[in-house]
Design an enzyme around this catalytic site. Sequence first.
Site, short mmCIF file in Angstrom:
data_model
loop_
_atom_site.label_atom_id
_atom_site.label_comp_id
_atom_site.label_asym_id
_atom_site.label_seq_id
_atom_site.Cartn_x
_atom_site.Cartn_y
_atom_site.Cartn_z
N ASP A 336 0.88 -1.14 0.00
CA ASP A 336 0.00 0.00 0.00
C ASP A 336 0.94 1.22 0.00
O ASP A 336 2.06 1.12 0.45
CB ASP A 336 -0.83 -0.08 1.29
CG ASP A 336 -1.60 1.18 1.56
OD1 ASP A 336 -2.41 1.54 0.70
OD2 ASP A 336 -1.40 1.78 2.62
N ASP A 533 -0.61 -0.14 6.02
CA ASP A 533 -0.65 0.53 7.31
C ASP A 533 -2.02 0.35 7.92
O ASP A 533 -2.27 0.65 9.05
CB ASP A 533 -0.36 2.01 7.17
CG ASP A 533 -1.44 2.71 6.39
OD1 ASP A 533 -1.93 2.13 5.41
OD2 ASP A 533 -1.81 3.83 6.75
N ASP A 537 -7.22 -1.20 5.06
CA ASP A 537 -6.49 -2.28 4.38
C ASP A 537 -6.84 -3.66 4.93
O ASP A 537 -6.35 -4.66 4.40
CB ASP A 537 -4.97 -2.10 4.53
CG ASP A 537 -4.46 -0.95 3.69
OD1 ASP A 537 -5.12 -0.63 2.68
OD2 ASP A 537 -3.43 -0.39 4.05
#
Length: 639
Positions: A336, A533, A537
């Site tokens: 990400d 993080d 997600d």
Amino acid sequence: MSKKLKRTRNRIVVALALFAVAYLVSHLCPLEEWLGGRAAAIWCEFGLFLIPYLIAGYDVLAKAVRNIGRGQIFDENLLMAIATLGAFALVLFPDAGPHMAEGAAVMLFYQVGELFQSYAVGKSRKSIADMMDIAPDFANVERDGVLVQIDPYEIAIGDEIVVIAGERVPLDGIVISGESQLDTSALTGEPIPRDVVEGDDVISGCVNMTGKLVVRVTKPFEQSTVSRILELVENAADKKAVTENFITRFARYYTPVVVGVAVLLAVIAPLFFGQSWSDWIQRGLIFLVVSCPCALVISIPLSFFGGIGGMSKLGILVKGSNYLEALADVNTVVFDKTGTLTDGSFNVIDVHPAEGFDEQRVLSLAAHAESYSNHPIAISVERAYGKSIDSEQIEDVREESGQGIRAMIDGRAVLVGNSRLMEDHGIAFKECKLIGTILHVSYDGAYAGHIVIADVLKPDSIDAIASLKGVGVKKAIMLTGDRDDVAAIVAKQLGVDSYRAQLMPQDKVAEVEELLEEERARSKKGKLAFVGDGINDAPVLMRADVGIAMGAMGSDAAIEAADVVLMDDKPSNIAKAIRVARSIMRIVWQNIIFAIGIKLLVLGLAAVGLANMWLAVFADVGVAILAILNAMRCMRLKG
Ligand code: ADP
Ligand code: MG
């Protein structure tokens, strides 16, 4: 060493001494002459060796009997009991010569090996327990001008606690006065102390080194970093690696097979081919001693357990040995962007107000709308605004994952987010020529302008990608919800193989699923890791073979969903984690091949009559000790 372990050790020492006496007497003294006959001498020796045998091994015999009573017949206790009693029983075959010394020795060495195992397991437990020492016993709270020590469980969010120099920070919080240096090494493996001043976050488990700090608690004890780490490591032992499960299953079928083969070996040749009973019974016994699977049954779980403990000292928390195994096979790493490869603290580069608004107004609207969000963008906007937020005005805040925020401010609808959010609400916005993440702001259905913000790469992100290539990871891919131009620049700076931008959270899941298919098509073993993080997600972290979350900055949901947590948020630790995981797997396989190899060799020798009991003892106990010593290296791997 525990008390119980010490008692066992003393018992074995006494048995060893008596064994030495028996050995000397039987070899040096003319027993036959003294007792007037060979048979009497042999029975005397029998008695002499039986004493150390029973002292060392009575518990093994007792366990074997107890297990038969419970129906769990086939275990190593039974193997040892049959083998050693059998050696003593050879006294009944006068042509075989006595084998009591071997019988006693096998039991003695077996017990030495067991002792060593308990010691090794205890030691790796302790090294994990040392790390567990990060758990604080109390928190200082000021009451009427004096500090009192309170159970950290009783501290609530918003309470102020005092951390004196030399103490551990008991709960997560934010510094409201004082400055100091924190030793975070127990959590992150990072040896350099971190400076903290008013306004900085502190996490529990760090040691306050120099100054006195007053900290406002932001998380209750159960959710503080320390408690979460302890929970993770404690639960890790439950998730078994494939290799580990295989060994347990293997031992369950293996032992009865071995006993069966030993019996066949002992009876077939004498029954059908008229060979000597004593010779073949001996071969059967040797066969039994060699085949004891304890080297594997102990050393493999120990490797994983020690490895998880060792990695946590490097700031890498692995939630189970199955993930350790998967980490070693990672071929594709998907990142990400925001908060993972970039540090997530955006700077406001420019504010472009639309007609009828000014810069301050646009910033103020954005900061108010963002004030309930934990997204790195939200936190940065609030910081850039810098004034206090009047939360009375704000109502009905909704976070549109991957797009931005909707809120009512003073009864008017305010939107803050990317172009997709504006399009969805039919707001005519202006494109910006600057490169950066653009936050469009609308007020009551009218376009108010946009804020251009930019994020910086984490200092070690470039290194992280390079070192992944160094360990042989085939593909590094970046996924982001951010604009394509920003993503392109970041991707180029980092040297990732490819990137995809403007993804909604669900697009990221789809993308990862596609990459998983690709990975499967390429190789059966190869695994895909996703690193995030965590703010929105969590679904991707769960979907990947190995979900890796940033621990310090990551959200709780991400840490919950992840399989591996990096305590210091450094992406370069991923390559380190892969290297260590591979070393652990290498040690595991070394042990499997070494133990099975030596055993097969001695088994072969025993079957053709070339191995004696002493060699069998080495093949069992010696191999177990070497395998354990090898496994203990897992605790100290540095990556
Ligand atoms: P990434 O995939 O890089 O971690 P996210 O999925 O969290 O990014 O967000 C994607 C995009 O959605 C951001 O670049 C931003 O334009 C928009 N966005 C998300 N959350 C917010 C927010 N709280 N405020 C404003 N914009 C946001
Ligand atoms: Mg993100």
